[in-house]
Design a protein around this motif. Structure first.
Motif, PDB file in Angstrom:
ATOM      1  N   ARG A  73       0.723  -1.322  -0.050  1.00  0.00           N
ATOM      2  CA  ARG A  73      -0.084  -0.127   0.198  1.00  0.00           C
ATOM      3  C   ARG A  73       0.759   1.208  -0.073  1.00  0.00           C
ATOM      4  NH1 ARG A  73      -4.288  -1.038   4.552  1.00  0.00           N
ATOM      5  NH2 ARG A  73      -5.033  -3.172   3.851  1.00  0.00           N
ATOM      6  N   ASP A  74       0.288   2.240  -0.389  1.00  0.00           N
ATOM      7  CA  ASP A  74       0.985   3.650  -0.649  1.00  0.00           C
ATOM      8  C   ASP A  74       1.620   4.173   0.518  1.00  0.00           C
ATOM      9  OD1 ASP A  74       0.643   3.531  -3.230  1.00  0.00           O
ATOM     10  OD2 ASP A  74      -1.214   4.882  -3.292  1.00  0.00           O
ATOM     11  N   ASP A  75       0.465   4.184   1.694  1.00  0.00           N
ATOM     12  CA  ASP A  75       0.969   4.666   2.739  1.00  0.00           C
ATOM     13  C   ASP A  75       1.583   3.801   3.862  1.00  0.00           C
ATOM     14  OD1 ASP A  75      -1.181   3.365   3.518  1.00  0.00           O
ATOM     15  OD2 ASP A  75      -1.893   5.049   4.837  1.00  0.00           O
ATOM     16  N   PHE A  76       1.844   2.604   3.535  1.00  0.00           N
ATOM     17  CA  PHE A  76       2.474   1.741   4.634  1.00  0.00           C
ATOM     18  C   PHE A  76       3.625   2.260   4.891  1.00  0.00           C
ATOM     19  CE2 PHE A  76       5.278  -1.951   5.585  1.00  0.00           C
ATOM     20  CZ  PHE A  76       4.163  -2.362   6.509  1.00  0.00           C
ATOM     21  N   GLU A  77       4.837   2.644   4.170  1.00  0.00           N
ATOM     22  CA  GLU A  77       5.976   3.307   4.820  1.00  0.00           C
ATOM     23  C   GLU A  77       5.670   4.426   5.849  1.00  0.00           C
ATOM     24  OE1 GLU A  77       9.932   3.463   3.076  1.00  0.00           O
ATOM     25  OE2 GLU A  77       8.568   3.021   1.406  1.00  0.00           O
ATOM     26  N   LEU A  78       4.705   5.195   5.212  1.00  0.00           N
ATOM     27  CA  LEU A  78       4.423   6.639   6.292  1.00  0.00           C
ATOM     28  C   LEU A  78       4.036   6.048   7.469  1.00  0.00           C
ATOM     29  CD1 LEU A  78       3.996   9.465   6.828  1.00  0.00           C
ATOM     30  CD2 LEU A  78       2.052   9.281   5.294  1.00  0.00           C
ATOM     31  N   GLN A  79       3.197   5.032   7.613  1.00  0.00           N
ATOM     32  CA  GLN A  79       2.924   4.613   8.842  1.00  0.00           C
ATOM     33  C   GLN A  79       3.571   3.875   9.682  1.00  0.00           C
ATOM     34  OE1 GLN A  79      -0.471   4.504   9.921  1.00  0.00           O
ATOM     35  NE2 GLN A  79      -1.826   4.763   8.161  1.00  0.00           N
ATOM     36  N   MET A  80       4.656   3.096   9.152  1.00  0.00           N
ATOM     37  CA  MET A  80       5.512   2.681   9.826  1.00  0.00           C
ATOM     38  C   MET A  80       6.573   3.481  10.445  1.00  0.00           C
ATOM     39  SD  MET A  80       4.862  -0.849  10.059  1.00  0.00           S
ATOM     40  CE  MET A  80       6.587  -1.716  10.026  1.00  0.00           C
ATOM     41  N   LYS A  81       6.866   4.448   9.658  1.00  0.00           N
ATOM     42  CA  LYS A  81       7.693   5.352   9.816  1.00  0.00           C
ATOM     43  C   LYS A  81       7.269   6.605  10.932  1.00  0.00           C
ATOM     44  CE  LYS A  81      11.427   4.001   7.899  1.00  0.00           C
ATOM     45  NZ  LYS A  81      11.399   3.297   6.963  1.00  0.00           N
ATOM     46  N   LEU A  82       5.999   6.618  11.123  1.00  0.00           N
ATOM     47  CA  LEU A  82       5.211   7.723  11.628  1.00  0.00           C
ATOM     48  C   LEU A  82       6.077   8.275  13.162  1.00  0.00           C
ATOM     49  CD1 LEU A  82       3.309   9.653  10.867  1.00  0.00           C
ATOM     50  CD2 LEU A  82       1.659   7.873  11.941  1.00  0.00           C
ATOM     51  N   SER A  83       6.351   7.258  13.782  1.00  0.00           N
ATOM     52  CA  SER A  83       6.887   7.553  15.114  1.00  0.00           C
ATOM     53  C   SER A  83       8.185   8.186  15.129  1.00  0.00           C
ATOM     54  CB  SER A  83       6.853   6.508  16.423  1.00  0.00           C
ATOM     55  OG  SER A  83       7.654   5.362  15.794  1.00  0.00           O
ATOM     56  N   ASP A  84       9.014   7.536  14.345  1.00  0.00           N
ATOM     57  CA  ASP A  84      10.557   8.354  13.775  1.00  0.00           C
ATOM     58  C   ASP A  84      10.009  10.062  13.281  1.00  0.00           C
ATOM     59  OD1 ASP A  84      11.639   6.095  14.578  1.00  0.00           O
ATOM     60  OD2 ASP A  84      11.760   5.247  12.385  1.00  0.00           O
TER      61      ASP A  84
END
Ligand code: C2E
Ligand code: CA
Ligand code: CA
Length: 654
Positions: free
Chosen positions: A393-404
């Protein structure tokens, strides 16, 4: 030397092991690989000790009284006696390898034991050969031999000792190799047992009458139970599943030892709703029921872990989508059946499930932790997805990196604030504005607050973010000229976690003073919360702020937990009605409810603002209903600071 004169130690060993076994079974410590291997070791030690005791009893009751009557070595009692000794020795051979397997299992390295054919041969052939030598003793009598009713040790008995030493050395080497996977306490206990058991074996070799071996082995097993098996940290206290502690340990070890694993994460989606409908205690009971349902789906060495709130994880060697679907479906069906029998129709538990392969999908703890934390946001409701599908999915990486990203933004204070003008229907002009946080990431661009604010609230980062925003907003208030912009005040959002901090009021007042801003120029938006424990702290802050001259708004009225009595009790001057009402204005029931809500709020002396107004019709309708203020794209979008000032100067009532 005569054997069999002192059997008390063996009897004591049997009694100790029986009690320990009963307690294990009674406490249902039979799930999970470590428990099962430990149980197997216990059974092995018990049966071995039992063989020793029965053998000795046979000697005392049968063999010695009969001995004068029969010629030695061919008679039936002697054969029975020999059989027991043979079994005793064969089981004894298994003890050291079993202990090695126990070490490998409690350190989650058992997959390493048979990772190659060479290892398999190296590990298991010596044991098999030794057992064969023991079992064929009746043919060659090279291990032991009965003479005058007493067992005499023969030369090949050394093989048994060599075998024990061989496995002990491997065990010690294994413990040293994987020492980082064990607590110091576990490591030292497991290590210490080798010298203890070898010493006992040596003493018994020298003094066969002192039958210490089984007694010491049973004590060693108790030590393992006390210092290594820790049932209390391995089981969750509330739910019948393995604990978060053992999950963390298991995954940490899997990454270090390259253990292939399949994790099925299962979460009850509608926990909040269930809690609202049924109360906290029922939700706990439902969580326990779900755990029991999930337990019934376990196979072989699968383990069910309870991670937090309503998130479970099943760790297994292999799981396919079909199997995971079955788990999800069974749980859902069972939830439905439960809700029907208990007349809790609205409270069907809904699950979301995701399958993760380790190490193919995730190969480090950090990614796994991000994934667990974002689980509810990443995995859609009532579905079973694989990690691969999510990752596409498009926003997957964003979701995973959100806390960083948030951490980085906090360190650099790189949040921006945009201001959305608020229109006053009564005066026909713009009157105030809401400060809304904006975050731009180099890689991902603008990130919506609806994405990162809930994450920050969940992780606690909201406190740091909240302070940064308040600082920026107060500095802005100190910079602008209220007379040229026509602004009455700026509204700033507060999260519940900020409101419960007792220092909040003083910090805000201090910021205002520092920037030379009158308290009346700031309005704080607070949302309602269901958390009873926090209400007192919120109330105190709210009252203190109001007393200092800061006005307060109740945000998002009509969604969540807003209730009339709190609205009346607290000094809110403005109630902001959520956008969802505007979205449903076509519906006549919504119109009726909205009109009467506006009416009653105004009757208790508060002003009403409607959020999310996008069209002229909506604005007219709301004006007719008596709303005081309107906020929405129809009038103005949130604007960056300079544009906002320009906008306000332009639209100032002249
Ligand atoms: P909210 O407090 O209800 O803020 C109003 C949201 O509605 C804003 O979204 C705003 O841009 C949007 N909005 C305003 N008019 C319209 C309209 O006509 N149509 C539509 N579709 N949307 C409209 P935004 O800025 O994305 O913020 C979302 C939520 O994030 C806020 O909801 C608030 O809960 C939170 N938030 C934003 N800024 C802050 C902040 O500084 N602190 C805290 N704690 N939360 C914030
Ligand atoms: Ca707001
Ligand atoms: Ca709102």
């Amino acid at each position: 030397m005569q054997t069999g004169t002192i059997v008390y130690f063996d009897i004591a060993a049997v009694v100790i092991m029986m009690i320990a076994l009963a307690s294990l079974l009674f406490r249902k410590l039979t799930h999970g690989a470590a428990n099962r291997v430990y149980l197997t070791c216990m059974v092995l030690v018990t049966v071995t000790a039992l063989c020793a005791v029965v053998g000795e009893a046979l000697d005392a009751l049968l063999l010695r009284p009969l001995m004068p009557l029969y010629p030695v070595d061919t008679n039936a009692p002697l054969a029975v006696r020999s059989a027991f000794t043979t079994i005793y020795y064969a089981l004894r051979v298994l003890t050291a390898p079993a202990y090695l397997v126990l070490i490998a299992t409690v350190s989650d390295t058992s997959h390493r034991l048979d990772s190659s054919n060479f290892r398999r041969v190296f590990l298991w052939v010596p044991m098999v050969l030794t057992v064969l030598i023991v079992l064929t003793n009746p043919l060659h009598h090279l291990v032991f031999f009965y003479e005058n009713g007493f067992a005499q040790r023969e030369p090949l008995i050394c093989v048994l000792y060599f075998c024990a030493i061989y496995y002990s050395l491997i065990g010690i080497a294994w413990l040293i190799r994987w020492r980082e996977l064990l607590d110091p306490e576990e490591l030292s206990t497991l290590m210490l047992l080798y010298p203890i058991m070898l010493a006992a074996a040596a003493i018994q070799y020298e003094l066969p009458a002192l039958r210490l071996e089984m007694f010491v082995t049973s004590i060693a097993m108790m030590l393992v139970s006390a210092f290594v098996i820790h049932p209390e940290t391995r089981r969750d206290a509330m739910v019948n599943a393995a604990s978060l502690h053992s999950y963390n340990e298991m995954t940490y070890r899997a990454f270090i030892t390259d253990k292939p694993l399949c994790l099925a994460f299962v979460e009850i989606v509608n926990r909040e709703k269930l809690r609202e409908l049924l109360g906290k205690h029922r939700v706990q009971a439902i969580t326990r029921e779900v755990a029991d349902m999930l337990t019934t789906t376990l196979e072989h060495d699968d383990t069910l872990y309870y991670l937090r709130n309503v998130l479970f994880c099943i760790a297994t060697r292999n799981i396919d989508v079909e199997h995971a679907l079955r788990i999800a479906k069974n749980t859902h069906e069972a939830g439905k059946a439960r809700s029907e029998t208990r007349k809790e129709k609205a409270a069907v538990t809904q699950m979301r499930t995701c399958i993760v392969r380790i190490p193919e999908d995730i190969s480090d703890t950090e990614t796994l932790v991000s994934f667990e934390r974002r689980f509810g946001h990443l995995v859609p409701q009532s579905t079973v997805v694989t990690y691969g599908e999510l990752a596409a999915r498009d926003d997957f990486e964003l979701q995973m990196k959100l806390s960083d990203i948030l951490e980085h933004a906090i360190d650099n204070k790189s949040f921006e604030i945009h201001y959305q003008p608020i229109y006053c229907l009564r005066d026909g002009c713009f009157h105030s504005a809401e400060a809304l946080v904006r975050l731009k990431d180099k890689r991902f661009g603008w990130i919506a607050p609806s994405l990162f604010i809930p994450e920050a609230e969940a992780s606690g980062a909201i406190l740091d973010i909240g302070s940064i925003l308040l600082e920026k907003i107060c500095a802005f208030l100190g910079r602008i000229d209220f007379s040229t912009t026509g602004l009455a005040y700026i509204e700033a959002n507060l999260s519940v976690d900020q409101c419960v901090r007792p220092e909040l009021a003083d910090e805000i007042l201090c910021l205002l003073e520092k920037n030379d801003v009158e308290p009346a120029r700031l309005n704080l938006e607070v949302t309602e919360t269901s958390a009873m424990y926090s209400q007192q702290a919120i109330d105190e802050n709210v009252k203190k702020l109001a007393a200092a001259g800061i006005t307060l708004s109740l945000d998002d009225y009509g969604v969540g937990y807003s209730n009339m009595s709190r609205m009346i009790a607290l000094p809110f001057s403005l109630v902001k009605i959520d956008k969802s009402f505007v979205d449903a204005l076509d519906d006549s029931a919504t119109r009726t409810i909205l009109a009467s809500a506006i009416d009653s709020i105004k009757q208790i002396g508060k002003e009403v603002l409607i959020e999310g107004v996008e069209t002229e019709e909506q604005a007219q309708l709301l004006a007719k209903m008596g709303a005081d203020f309107i906020q929405g794209y129809h009038y103005a979008k949130p604007l960056p600071e300079d544009k906002f000032i320009e906008f306000m100067q332009e639209h100032r009532r002249t």
